[in-house]
Design a protein around this motif. Structure first.
Motif, PDB file in Angstrom:
ATOM      1  N   CYS A 188       0.742  -1.284  -0.116  1.00  0.00           N
ATOM      2  CA  CYS A 188      -0.047  -0.072   0.005  1.00  0.00           C
ATOM      3  C   CYS A 188       0.977   1.378  -0.153  1.00  0.00           C
ATOM      4  CB  CYS A 188      -0.898  -0.006   1.370  1.00  0.00           C
ATOM      5  SG  CYS A 188      -0.047  -0.060   2.711  1.00  0.00           S
ATOM      6  N   ARG A 189       2.234   1.017   0.111  1.00  0.00           N
ATOM      7  CA  ARG A 189       3.114   2.262   0.084  1.00  0.00           C
ATOM      8  C   ARG A 189       3.245   2.674   1.610  1.00  0.00           C
ATOM      9  NH1 ARG A 189       5.610   0.491  -3.884  1.00  0.00           N
ATOM     10  NH2 ARG A 189       4.956   1.084  -5.870  1.00  0.00           N
ATOM     11  N   ASP A 190       2.567   2.299   2.508  1.00  0.00           N
ATOM     12  CA  ASP A 190       2.916   2.628   3.842  1.00  0.00           C
ATOM     13  C   ASP A 190       4.019   2.322   4.252  1.00  0.00           C
ATOM     14  OD1 ASP A 190       0.251   3.977   3.948  1.00  0.00           O
ATOM     15  OD2 ASP A 190      -0.578   2.694   5.362  1.00  0.00           O
ATOM     16  N   MET A 191       4.941   3.177   5.098  1.00  0.00           N
ATOM     17  CA  MET A 191       6.143   2.528   5.746  1.00  0.00           C
ATOM     18  C   MET A 191       5.986   2.893   7.169  1.00  0.00           C
ATOM     19  SD  MET A 191       9.018   3.931   7.227  1.00  0.00           S
ATOM     20  CE  MET A 191       9.013   5.574   7.154  1.00  0.00           C
ATOM     21  N   ILE A 192       6.564   1.487   7.879  1.00  0.00           N
ATOM     22  CA  ILE A 192       6.479   1.783   9.136  1.00  0.00           C
ATOM     23  C   ILE A 192       7.897   1.428   9.809  1.00  0.00           C
ATOM     24  CG2 ILE A 192       5.710   0.726  11.439  1.00  0.00           C
ATOM     25  CD1 ILE A 192       3.031   0.214  10.350  1.00  0.00           C
ATOM     26  N   ARG A 193       8.499   2.208  10.362  1.00  0.00           N
ATOM     27  CA  ARG A 193       9.985   2.074  11.209  1.00  0.00           C
ATOM     28  C   ARG A 193       9.539   1.873  12.534  1.00  0.00           C
ATOM     29  NH1 ARG A 193      12.535   6.840   9.593  1.00  0.00           N
ATOM     30  NH2 ARG A 193      12.703   5.841   7.555  1.00  0.00           N
ATOM     31  N   ILE A 194      10.359   0.819  13.451  1.00  0.00           N
ATOM     32  CA  ILE A 194      10.090   0.897  14.472  1.00  0.00           C
ATOM     33  C   ILE A 194      11.691   0.854  15.207  1.00  0.00           C
ATOM     34  CG2 ILE A 194       9.588  -0.938  16.552  1.00  0.00           C
ATOM     35  CD1 ILE A 194       7.201  -1.495  15.255  1.00  0.00           C
ATOM     36  N   TYR A 195      11.764   1.557  16.291  1.00  0.00           N
ATOM     37  CA  TYR A 195      13.192   1.685  16.947  1.00  0.00           C
ATOM     38  C   TYR A 195      13.030   0.881  18.254  1.00  0.00           C
ATOM     39  CZ  TYR A 195      13.472   5.599  13.670  1.00  0.00           C
ATOM     40  OH  TYR A 195      13.609   6.762  12.660  1.00  0.00           O
ATOM     41  N   LEU A 196      13.877   0.274  18.832  1.00  0.00           N
ATOM     42  CA  LEU A 196      14.163  -0.450  20.010  1.00  0.00           C
ATOM     43  C   LEU A 196      15.430  -0.171  20.860  1.00  0.00           C
ATOM     44  CD1 LEU A 196      13.132  -4.119  18.718  1.00  0.00           C
ATOM     45  CD2 LEU A 196      11.645  -2.277  19.790  1.00  0.00           C
ATOM     46  N   THR A 197      15.243   0.192  22.082  1.00  0.00           N
ATOM     47  CA  THR A 197      15.938   0.254  23.154  1.00  0.00           C
ATOM     48  C   THR A 197      15.795  -1.129  23.847  1.00  0.00           C
ATOM     49  OG1 THR A 197      16.155   2.363  23.353  1.00  0.00           O
ATOM     50  CG2 THR A 197      17.191   1.408  25.005  1.00  0.00           C
ATOM     51  N   ILE A 198      17.082  -2.074  24.060  1.00  0.00           N
ATOM     52  CA  ILE A 198      16.954  -3.323  24.624  1.00  0.00           C
ATOM     53  C   ILE A 198      18.113  -3.424  25.564  1.00  0.00           C
ATOM     54  CG2 ILE A 198      17.330  -5.619  24.317  1.00  0.00           C
ATOM     55  CD1 ILE A 198      16.122  -5.239  21.327  1.00  0.00           C
ATOM     56  N   ASN A 206      19.467  -5.955  28.740  1.00  0.00           N
ATOM     57  CA  ASN A 206      19.258  -7.302  29.494  1.00  0.00           C
ATOM     58  C   ASN A 206      18.336  -8.170  28.783  1.00  0.00           C
ATOM     59  OD1 ASN A 206      21.738  -6.992  31.201  1.00  0.00           O
ATOM     60  ND2 ASN A 206      20.051  -5.721  32.336  1.00  0.00           N
ATOM     61  N   GLU A 207      18.268  -7.989  27.249  1.00  0.00           N
ATOM     62  CA  GLU A 207      17.197  -8.760  26.576  1.00  0.00           C
ATOM     63  C   GLU A 207      15.684  -8.267  26.678  1.00  0.00           C
ATOM     64  OE1 GLU A 207      17.987 -12.570  25.163  1.00  0.00           O
ATOM     65  OE2 GLU A 207      20.211 -12.432  25.025  1.00  0.00           O
ATOM     66  N   ILE A 208      15.529  -7.335  27.403  1.00  0.00           N
ATOM     67  CA  ILE A 208      14.322  -6.695  27.765  1.00  0.00           C
ATOM     68  C   ILE A 208      14.050  -5.390  26.858  1.00  0.00           C
ATOM     69  CG2 ILE A 208      12.607  -5.925  29.346  1.00  0.00           C
ATOM     70  CD1 ILE A 208      12.978  -8.724  29.843  1.00  0.00           C
ATOM     71  N   ILE A 209      13.009  -5.379  26.170  1.00  0.00           N
ATOM     72  CA  ILE A 209      12.656  -4.063  25.129  1.00  0.00           C
ATOM     73  C   ILE A 209      12.228  -2.862  26.410  1.00  0.00           C
ATOM     74  CG2 ILE A 209      11.050  -2.783  23.720  1.00  0.00           C
ATOM     75  CD1 ILE A 209      11.254  -5.556  22.380  1.00  0.00           C
ATOM     76  N   THR A 210      13.191  -2.112  26.646  1.00  0.00           N
ATOM     77  CA  THR A 210      12.887  -0.931  27.821  1.00  0.00           C
ATOM     78  C   THR A 210      12.149   0.228  26.719  1.00  0.00           C
ATOM     79  OG1 THR A 210      14.977  -0.062  27.366  1.00  0.00           O
ATOM     80  CG2 THR A 210      14.567  -1.477  29.190  1.00  0.00           C
ATOM     81  N   LYS A 211      12.154   0.227  25.728  1.00  0.00           N
ATOM     82  CA  LYS A 211      11.511   1.292  24.776  1.00  0.00           C
ATOM     83  C   LYS A 211      11.216   1.035  23.479  1.00  0.00           C
ATOM     84  CE  LYS A 211      12.269   6.297  24.315  1.00  0.00           C
ATOM     85  NZ  LYS A 211      12.967   7.401  24.672  1.00  0.00           N
ATOM     86  N   ALA A 212      10.239   1.353  22.876  1.00  0.00           N
ATOM     87  CA  ALA A 212       9.664   1.104  21.623  1.00  0.00           C
ATOM     88  C   ALA A 212       9.010   2.290  21.039  1.00  0.00           C
ATOM     89  CB  ALA A 212       9.300  -0.122  21.336  1.00  0.00           C
ATOM     90  N   LEU A 213       9.697   2.780  20.024  1.00  0.00           N
ATOM     91  CA  LEU A 213       9.069   3.889  19.138  1.00  0.00           C
ATOM     92  C   LEU A 213       8.728   3.673  17.722  1.00  0.00           C
ATOM     93  CD1 LEU A 213      10.805   6.918  20.836  1.00  0.00           C
ATOM     94  CD2 LEU A 213       8.528   6.004  21.583  1.00  0.00           C
ATOM     95  N   PHE A 214       7.975   4.213  17.269  1.00  0.00           N
ATOM     96  CA  PHE A 214       7.731   4.092  15.729  1.00  0.00           C
ATOM     97  C   PHE A 214       7.626   5.449  14.870  1.00  0.00           C
ATOM     98  CE2 PHE A 214       3.310   5.173  16.929  1.00  0.00           C
ATOM     99  CZ  PHE A 214       2.913   5.698  15.997  1.00  0.00           C
ATOM    100  N   TYR A 215       7.795   5.552  13.718  1.00  0.00           N
ATOM    101  CA  TYR A 215       7.625   6.455  12.801  1.00  0.00           C
ATOM    102  C   TYR A 215       6.858   5.865  11.276  1.00  0.00           C
ATOM    103  CZ  TYR A 215       8.410   9.844   9.083  1.00  0.00           C
ATOM    104  OH  TYR A 215       8.059  10.655   8.163  1.00  0.00           O
ATOM    105  N   THR A 216       5.936   6.459  10.843  1.00  0.00           N
ATOM    106  CA  THR A 216       5.423   5.885   9.824  1.00  0.00           C
ATOM    107  C   THR A 216       4.822   7.080   8.893  1.00  0.00           C
ATOM    108  OG1 THR A 216       3.326   4.472   8.881  1.00  0.00           O
ATOM    109  CG2 THR A 216       2.788   5.993  10.914  1.00  0.00           C
ATOM    110  N   THR A 217       4.819   6.758   7.691  1.00  0.00           N
ATOM    111  CA  THR A 217       4.288   7.596   6.535  1.00  0.00           C
ATOM    112  C   THR A 217       2.879   7.237   6.125  1.00  0.00           C
ATOM    113  OG1 THR A 217       5.196   6.200   4.811  1.00  0.00           O
ATOM    114  CG2 THR A 217       6.587   7.995   5.518  1.00  0.00           C
ATOM    115  N   GLY A 218       2.296   6.359   7.033  1.00  0.00           N
ATOM    116  CA  GLY A 218       1.052   5.623   6.522  1.00  0.00           C
ATOM    117  C   GLY A 218      -0.172   6.201   7.054  1.00  0.00           C
TER     118      GLY A 218
END
Length: 148
Positions: free
Chosen positions: A53-63, A65-77
């Motif tokens: 559909c041409r939508d883009m999703i980008r996900i950023y992670l801070t990890i 001790n193998e735990i995701i402590t922060k997750a953020l996104f950017y999208t053009t959708g």
């Protein structure tokens, strides 16, 4: 000017009514004020997928001790991409990488509770972006281990 203001108010109300019909009130709020929108400078993992559909999703992670402590996104959708990416980040935050790797598009759809049937691909796009971000983190981790 008052007449124009009234027309604009009517248009705005119609748009809001359509959004509630499509997403439900809680997802309309998520769409208007996503909690996990943003970028992480120097993320531990980042994944980006562009759908058919041409939508883009980008996900950023801070990890840590193998735990995701922060997750953020950017999208053009569209609104469905926004609510799907936001829910994906919410579901991933606080989970270990193995648990997060199991988050599927269906999990996102279920957690949202309501998404237009012709937009369910957005939830799968968000899930795939998360998987890419986890893969990117694993590659970086492997390279660090090889250097030591």
């Amino acid at each position: 000017m008052d007449q124009l203001d009234n027309v604009l108010d009517d248009i705005q109300q119609t748009c809001e009514d359509v959004a509630v019909d499509m997403f439900g009130e809680s997802n309309k709020q998520r769409w208007e004020n996503p909690r996990f929108a943003g970028e992480i400078e120097n993320p531990d993992g980042v994944g980006e997928i562009t759908g058919e559909c041409r939508d883009m999703i980008r996900i950023y992670l801070t990890i840590e001790n193998e735990i995701i402590t922060k997750a953020l996104f950017y999208t053009t959708g569209c609104g469905s991409s926004i609510v799907s990416a936001d829910m994906c980040c919410e579901l991933a935050t606080g989970k270990n990488v193995d648990e997060a790797s199991e988050i599927s598009g269906e999990d996102i759809i279920k957690a949202l509770g309501r998404i237009p049937s012709d937009k369910t691909h957005c939830a799968h796009l968000a899930s795939s972006s998360l998987q890419e971000a986890l893969g990117n983190w694993m590659e970086k981790k492997k390279k660090k281990q090889e250097l030591h």
